[in-house]
Write an enzyme that holds these catalytic residues in place. Structure first.
Site, mmCIF file in Angstrom:
data_model
loop_
_atom_site.group_PDB
_atom_site.id
_atom_site.type_symbol
_atom_site.label_atom_id
_atom_site.label_comp_id
_atom_site.label_asym_id
_atom_site.label_seq_id
_atom_site.Cartn_x
_atom_site.Cartn_y
_atom_site.Cartn_z
ATOM 1 N N PHE A 107 0.816 -1.222 0.000
ATOM 2 C CA PHE A 107 0.000 0.000 0.000
ATOM 3 C C PHE A 107 0.844 1.263 0.000
ATOM 4 O O PHE A 107 0.357 2.335 -0.339
ATOM 5 C CB PHE A 107 -0.955 0.002 1.207
ATOM 6 C CG PHE A 107 -0.387 0.585 2.460
ATOM 7 C CD1 PHE A 107 0.429 -0.161 3.282
ATOM 8 C CD2 PHE A 107 -0.645 1.903 2.803
ATOM 9 C CE1 PHE A 107 0.975 0.388 4.435
ATOM 10 C CE2 PHE A 107 -0.116 2.460 3.956
ATOM 11 C CZ PHE A 107 0.703 1.699 4.764
ATOM 12 N N LYS A 108 2.129 1.155 0.340
ATOM 13 C CA LYS A 108 2.976 2.350 0.366
ATOM 14 C C LYS A 108 3.091 3.007 -1.011
ATOM 15 O O LYS A 108 3.365 4.199 -1.100
ATOM 16 C CB LYS A 108 4.350 2.010 0.936
ATOM 17 C CG LYS A 108 4.247 1.633 2.416
ATOM 18 C CD LYS A 108 5.586 1.383 3.063
ATOM 19 C CE LYS A 108 5.451 1.193 4.561
ATOM 20 N NZ LYS A 108 4.807 -0.078 4.940
ATOM 21 N N ASP A 109 2.855 2.235 -2.067
ATOM 22 C CA ASP A 109 2.857 2.818 -3.418
ATOM 23 C C ASP A 109 1.795 3.906 -3.579
ATOM 24 O O ASP A 109 1.983 4.846 -4.347
ATOM 25 C CB ASP A 109 2.580 1.739 -4.469
ATOM 26 C CG ASP A 109 3.735 0.762 -4.652
ATOM 27 O OD1 ASP A 109 4.905 1.169 -4.503
ATOM 28 O OD2 ASP A 109 3.459 -0.424 -4.956
#
Ligand SMILES: *Cc1c(COP(=O)(O)O)cnc(C)c1O
Length: 460
Positions: A107-109
């Site tokens: 999810f850091k993208d």
């Protein structure tokens, strides 16, 4: 929009300065001076359009609307799903919001694809360059590298502990072949890497000369970009929802609190932890005492102290930076933080719930979800799904609930295979990951050697 520090004694900044600053000069974290209200969603708006609409509220007039929209369009075009963050139904009352369709499968993208582009845009306009230096135990490094690999005004050096990341995580960093990216395998632990990064930032002449910058999870713009998928879930599911967040540094769930504060129809935010359960202990028993980290199957949640918790504390203190700074000083001295009962009742009850799943429960949830619903969960997401199941079974949770899926199962294939017998394949856009050559420099656990490498890493 102006930004203030959670410790109350750093200068106020505008959006672009807060973006580039990371940490405030008083050691605090930047937050907007006020919380804007959520505008209604325009009919038929795409994810990137909804994102630009929300993010503009925080950018103010520092970037034109057309620029914000272009950056959002470019960032979310890198996602391998047309909905960007699709919602999938698991049970009658339980949905999964898949945040893992970005280039590095975590999810850091969602934040770093946008923040990298924002850095480049702002630096180009100012005629500046920066060198981002960071330490990673896996997910953050690959997402940061992918977010800036095409940037003309940003160089990046990422340190990781040699031999201590998964093969997929390592390859996602080392197979990037770009003149502004350097990856260093340090003969040490993650903490050694992080200590070296801190030491480089504390070396003022070095920091100035290199234009050092950071994109760790305390950067305001990362939190900002994460607000959007909470709003997206509310847009798609009518009526109030609960959102369960597999949590580490508290950045993700704090973005959920902001979405709720702005008017998104969120009932409870559920903080899910693995065996490193400092957050769950705080919410359930007022015990925030730091204990040593134990390695788990969900390594991106293996934290001792959640850095973004400071932002919530600031809100709980009625935005009194002096009181927040005092509380944090006491926490550092004693290793314990506790909150007055009336402050807890007023602020936390009815907004936050917390639960935990250890590794055995995590494997059980992955196995059960595969057998019952045919869905493969990564171990971080499984901590969230298992936490919802426990609260639901105890009668503590009611109504439609969304669990955030923070990583793709193929990013953690060993745990998934152990639980299900199925080894999840990498998605098509990463299918050749294991065939690409690796670019990595191995260095001793020695600050002088690493600093010398950073000084000469880029010749442009
Ligand atoms: C970083 C990460 C988390 C924790 O997110 P925080 O914002 O630190 O709470 C959870 N799951 C995965 C897969 C991650 O990469």
């Amino acid at each position: 929009m102006r930004y203030v520090s959670t410790r109350g004694s750093a200068p106020e900044l505008g959006f672009t300065d807060a973006l580039l600053a990371g940490l405030a000069t008083d050691g605090g974290l930047y937050v907007p001076a006020e919380w804007p209200s959520l505008p209604p969603r325009a009919q038929g708006a795409t994810y990137a359009q909804r994102a630009a609409q929300i993010i503009q509220l925080f950018v103010g007039d520092e970037l034109p609307a057309a620029t914000v929209q272009r950056l959002c369009d470019e960032a979310y075009a890198t996602f391998a799903h047309p909905s960007v963050v699709p919602l999938v139904q698991l049970h009658d009352h339980h949905f999964i919001e898949e945040l893992f369709h970005g280039p590095t499968l975590a999810f850091k993208d969602v934040a770093l694809q946008l923040v990298g582009r924002m850095f480049d845009e702002v630096l180009r306009a100012r005629g500046q360059r920066v060198t981002i230096v960071g330490a990673t135990s896996g997910d953050t490094g690959s997402a940061a590298i992918d977010g800036v690999k095409a940037c003309a005004n940003v160089d990046i050096v990422i340190l990781y502990p040699h031999g201590r990341t998964s093969d997929v995580q390592r390859k996602q960093m080392t197979t990037v072949d770009s003149p502004n990216v350097r990856v260093v395998a340090v003969d040490g632990t993650f903490d050694d890497c992080q200590d070296m990064v801190k030491a480089m930032f504390n070396d003022a002449p070095f920091r100035e000369r290199m234009g050092l910058s950071a994109v760790n999870s305390i950067n305001w713009a990362r939190v900002m970009a994460q607000i959007v998928y909470y709003v997206n879930a509310c847009d798609l599911l009518a009526g109030p929802i609960n959102v369960c967040v597999p949590s580490g540094n508290f950045g993700n769930v704090f973005a959920g609190w902001i979405a709720k504060r702005m008017g998104a129809d969120i009932n409870q935010l559920i903080v899910a932890s693995n065996a490193n359960d400092i957050l769950t202990r705080f919410f359930n028993t007022n015990d925030m005492s730091a204990v040593p980290v134990v390695p788990s199957l969900s390594p991106s949640m293996d934290i001792q102290v959640s850095s973004n918790f400071e932002r919530l504390l600031f809100e709980m203190n009625g935005r009194d930076g002096g009181a927040t700074a005092e509380q944090l000083t006491a926490f550092r001295a004693t290793g314990k933080l506790s909150i007055e009962p009336d402050q807890r009742a007023e602020f936390l009850d009815g907004q936050f719930m917390a639960e935990r799943c250890d590794d055995a429960e995590t494997l059980d949830v992955i196995g059960r979800t595969y057998r019952e619903a045919g869905m493969l969960l990564d171990p971080h997401t499984a901590v969230g799904v298992g936490s919802v199941a426990k609260l639901w079974a105890a009668g503590a949770l009611k109504g439609t609930t969304v669990t955030l899926a923070t990583a793709h199962p193929a990013k953690f294939p060993d745990a998934v295979e152990r639980a299900t017998g199925v080894r999840p394949p990498l998605p098509a856009h990463l299918a050749d990951l294991f065939d690409l050559p690796e670019h990595v420099t191995r260095l001793p656990n020695d600050l002088a050697a690493v600093q010398a490498f950073v000084s000469t890493a880029f010749t442009h």
